[in-house]
Design an enzyme around this catalytic site. Structure first.
Site, PDB file in Angstrom:
ATOM      1  N   ARG A 115     -22.525 -19.365  67.378  1.00 14.49           N
ATOM      2  CA  ARG A 115     -23.188 -20.640  67.661  1.00 14.49           C
ATOM      3  C   ARG A 115     -22.958 -21.119  69.094  1.00 14.49           C
ATOM      4  O   ARG A 115     -23.778 -21.840  69.660  1.00 14.49           O
ATOM      5  CB  ARG A 115     -22.678 -21.696  66.673  1.00 14.49           C
ATOM      6  N   LEU A 133     -17.437 -24.036  68.081  1.00 12.84           N
ATOM      7  CA  LEU A 133     -16.718 -23.763  66.827  1.00 12.84           C
ATOM      8  C   LEU A 133     -16.974 -24.874  65.814  1.00 12.84           C
ATOM      9  O   LEU A 133     -17.529 -25.913  66.135  1.00 12.84           O
ATOM     10  CB  LEU A 133     -15.224 -23.644  67.117  1.00 12.84           C
ATOM     11  N   GLY A 191     -35.053 -32.694  46.418  1.00 12.92           N
ATOM     12  CA  GLY A 191     -33.683 -32.396  45.990  1.00 12.92           C
ATOM     13  C   GLY A 191     -32.821 -33.650  46.035  1.00 12.92           C
ATOM     14  O   GLY A 191     -32.599 -34.218  47.104  1.00 12.92           O
ATOM     15  N   ILE A 225     -26.535 -33.871  49.659  1.00 12.68           N
ATOM     16  CA  ILE A 225     -27.089 -33.842  51.024  1.00 12.68           C
ATOM     17  C   ILE A 225     -28.366 -34.680  51.091  1.00 12.68           C
ATOM     18  O   ILE A 225     -28.548 -35.496  51.999  1.00 12.68           O
ATOM     19  CB  ILE A 225     -27.364 -32.380  51.467  1.00 12.68           C
ATOM     20  N   ASP A 269     -18.153 -20.514  52.072  1.00  8.78           N
ATOM     21  CA  ASP A 269     -19.461 -20.634  51.411  1.00  8.78           C
ATOM     22  C   ASP A 269     -20.104 -19.294  51.079  1.00  8.78           C
ATOM     23  O   ASP A 269     -20.959 -19.215  50.205  1.00  8.78           O
ATOM     24  CB  ASP A 269     -20.442 -21.393  52.319  1.00  8.78           C
ATOM     25  N   HIS A 285      -0.817 -54.693  46.529  1.00  8.12           N
ATOM     26  CA  HIS A 285      -1.798 -55.727  46.238  1.00  8.12           C
ATOM     27  C   HIS A 285      -2.080 -56.528  47.499  1.00  8.12           C
ATOM     28  O   HIS A 285      -1.141 -56.863  48.221  1.00  8.12           O
ATOM     29  CB  HIS A 285      -1.253 -56.663  45.147  1.00  8.12           C
TER      30      HIS A 285
END
Lengths: 509, 137
Positions: free
Chosen positions: A76, A79, A222, A226, A356, A488
């Site tokens: 790409r 990074l 969809g 995303i 992935d 709290h």
């Protein structure tokens, strides 16, 4: 006597080649020309990582820390992969700033703040996002350098089981050899058949992060995380957003049904339209507006809707293009994922794979966990990732977050459970913030109170889920959570009260 | 420090309930781990393909033919002729190029000059033969 003065053959040869070992009577300049030179073998790395995304760069840093000689190949030019460049990070910048814009426009009067004219500077809006991205990607590059990782900018492909050819971004090519190789090439947006993605009018999440104007109308194909996050951004900025989802619920199949229904209701209140149990059957991009033919998932209700921009967010698929896996006969499953075993080894034990591009949910934090574990397997022989304990977060407003099993999961497996529910409308901090939509839902074993799952919709859900993940990882009971002191007033008190609700009664309800 | 410790001891002494989460002491490193390939926990099929992971260095091949398919020596050793074919059954074109593939050479003399065996000069030979005496002459 003479024999004693003769040198052995090997000594004579080395003395011939190495003049410094000879007495000064021999002129070294005359001998230096006899010296031989040898070609040095190219350096073999302990680990070559293909991909500099979250999985790749984390593995590179960890391996550097463990003393490996590492090379990380990334094409790409920056990074961080999808997450840092065109995913989690830029989307969070847009979500945060669009939320502020939306609040200033619609939620200041009742807080006693009078605001004058408010307008959007989309160019500056995008610049703020780019600044965040650049800062983080450069930070990762620094970390690689700090840990002695060689960063190679180029496209890597397998020549054989040990060698990777890199087509360098600056031109030319280079071959690197590794004892171990890690595939961490990530994923890409799944295209929609029949709709050509130009990243201008028909966009994936990448294009949706850098539209040059706010579209008058946006259809999101969809209704997963995303789609809903990007739909929220453009809806807050003024676009008329319609979400078309094939399933009968939003948020994807992992989201608890009760939470999903609540999220849909709250997002609808913000102006997002939903068409559930609906499929897109075709599209026409020839006109000024894009026409989408939709129908009920089961058929029988054809309809055409129009939009200026269409976001295709139907999921992601593993990315192995150009990797040369065919050169080594690597095995992929029917969805294109690299097949690995429990130690992330492919069919070649020295080639491992994480993130992935292989099994498991496509989440950056899951990839990070795997990246650390895979290096530990290489170095120490053991590592750890608990796939039953990986949180999911949707950064809409309110946020949605969950970890562990959902109610529908438990029902389908006939696992007995008890539910504890606590609404943010009964939480003091949420009340003071005037931000009290949502609830915490906790699922526990009825006999032991052991935590089975946590589902949160509400402010700060994405941060609060960390407590749930820790409890689940440690095998805590809801009583353990309920008996742990929470400060709290905090939103986290809702978490404690939901835990109380599983085995007893909450105090503030 | 002392008062904190005492407070913790007192609290422990008066605790009427023990949390489910207990500290189990310092971490222990497993002494022996079975590295036999097992399906990945997130694998949808829960199975590994047949023969998975048998390409490793330590893998014992069932026969020489199987070994040859995977072995490397100055490049892959895999066969170009299928075992089912008899000699002459395949045409020349099917057998592939006669020339060496790119980057491979049949003989040292085909390599660039820097890889050639360098000639040993007479002076060096004499130095070796005379046990170094000629260097002083």
């Amino acid at each position: 006597m003479l024999c004693n003065r003769l040198l052995p053959r090997s000594t004579a040869r080395s003395a011939f080649r190495n003049p410094s070992s000879l007495p000064v009577v021999v002129a070294p300049t005359q001998l230096s020309r006899w010296r031989r030179t040898y070609a040095s073998a190219s350096e073999e790395k302990d680990l070559i990582i293909i991909g500099g995304g979250v999985a790749g760069y984390v593995a590179a840093i960890k391996a550097g820390q463990e003393g490996f000689k590492v090379a990380c190949i990334e094409k790409r030019g920056t990074l961080g992969g999808t997450c840092l460049n065109v995913g989690c990070i830029p989307s969070k910048a847009l979500l945060n700033n669009s939320h502020i814009y939306h609040m200033i426009k619609h939620d200041t009067k009742n807080r006693g703040i009078d605001v004058g004219d408010v307008s959007l500077n989309l160019q500056q809006f995008m610049k703020a996002k780019d600044t965040a991205v650049t800062g983080l990607t450069k930070g990762v590059e620094f970390l690689l350098k700090k840990n002695g990782v060689e960063y190679i900018k180029g496209t890597g492909s397998f020549i054989n089981e040990h060698e990777i050819k890199v087509d360098l971004n600056e031109g030319g090519e280079r071959t690197v050899k590794g004892k171990n190789i890690l595939i961490a090439t990530g994923s890409e947006a799944t295209p929609f058949p029949g709709l050509e993605i130009d990243e201008k009018r028909v966009v994936t999440s990448t294009g949706a992060l850098s539209l040059d104007k706010v579209p008058e109308s946006l259809v999101v194909i969809g209704g997963g995380i995303i789609g809903l996050e990007m739909g929220s951004v453009w809806s807050r900025l003024g676009s008329k957003v319609t979400v078309v989802e094939f399933l009968d619920q939003i948020g994807g199949p992992g989201m608890d049904s009760e939470v999903s229904k609540a999220a849909q209701k709250l997002l609808k209140k913000q102006g997002i339209n939903f068409k559930l149990s609906t499929k897109v059957v075709g599209g026409d991009t020839s006109g000024d507006k894009i026409k989408l033919d939709i129908d009920a998932a089961k058929g029988g209700k054809p309809e055409t809707i129009e939009a200026e921009t269409v976001l295709v967010a139907i999921g992601r698929r593993p990315y192995t293009q150009g990797l040369g896996l065919e050169n080594i006969g690597m095995e992929l499953d029917e969805r294109g994922r690299v097949i690995i075993d429990s130690e992330y080894r492919t069919k070649f034990p020295h080639i491992r794979c994480v993130g992935d591009v292989t099994f498991g949910p496509m989440l950056a934090h899951k990839a990070e966990e795997e990246a650390v574990a895979v290096v530990e397997y290489m170095k120490k022989g053991y590592g750890h990732v608990n796939y039953g304990c990986i949180p999911s977060v949707m950064y809409t407003h309110p946020e949605v977050a969950w970890v562990g099993q959902s109610e529908q999961d438990l029902k389908s497996q006939n696992i007995p459970y008890r539910v504890g529910n606590f609404p943010f409308s009964a939480n003091s901090r949420a009340k003071t913030n005037l931000d009290s939509d949502g609830f915490v839902k906790m699922l526990a074993d009825p006999e032991t109170d052991r935590l089975l799952g946590v589902h949160i919709i509400g402010p700060n859900a994405g941060e609060m889920i960390a407590e749930a993940t820790l409890a689940l990882e440690y095998g805590a009971s809801t009583e353990d959570i309920a008996r742990t002191c929470h400060a709290h007033p905090t939103l986290a008190e809702a978490f404690k009260e939901a835990a109380m609700a599983t085995h007893s009664l909450p105090i503030h309800m | 420090m002392f008062s904190t410790t005492r407070a913790l001891r007192q609290a422990a002494a008066h605790a009427e309930r023990t949390p489910s989460i207990r500290f189990i002491g310092r971490r222990s490193i497993p002494e022996s781990i079975d590295h036999t390939p097992r399906p990945h926990p997130a694998s949808p099929s829960g199975q590994l393909p047949e023969g998975f992971g048998k390409n490793g260095v330590g893998f014992k091949h069932a026969n020489f033919s199987s070994y040859r398919q995977h072995a490397q020596q100055h490049g892959p050793l895999q066969k170009t002729i299928r075992s089912s074919d008899s000699i002459g059954a395949a045409s020349g074109s099917q057998l592939g190029a006669v020339a060496a593939p790119k980057g491979a050479f049949f003989d040292v003399s085909e390599l660039p000059a820097r890889f050639h065996r360098q000639p040993i000069p007479v002076a060096e030979l004499e130095a070796v033969e005379s046990g170094g005496a000629s260097l002083f002459g």
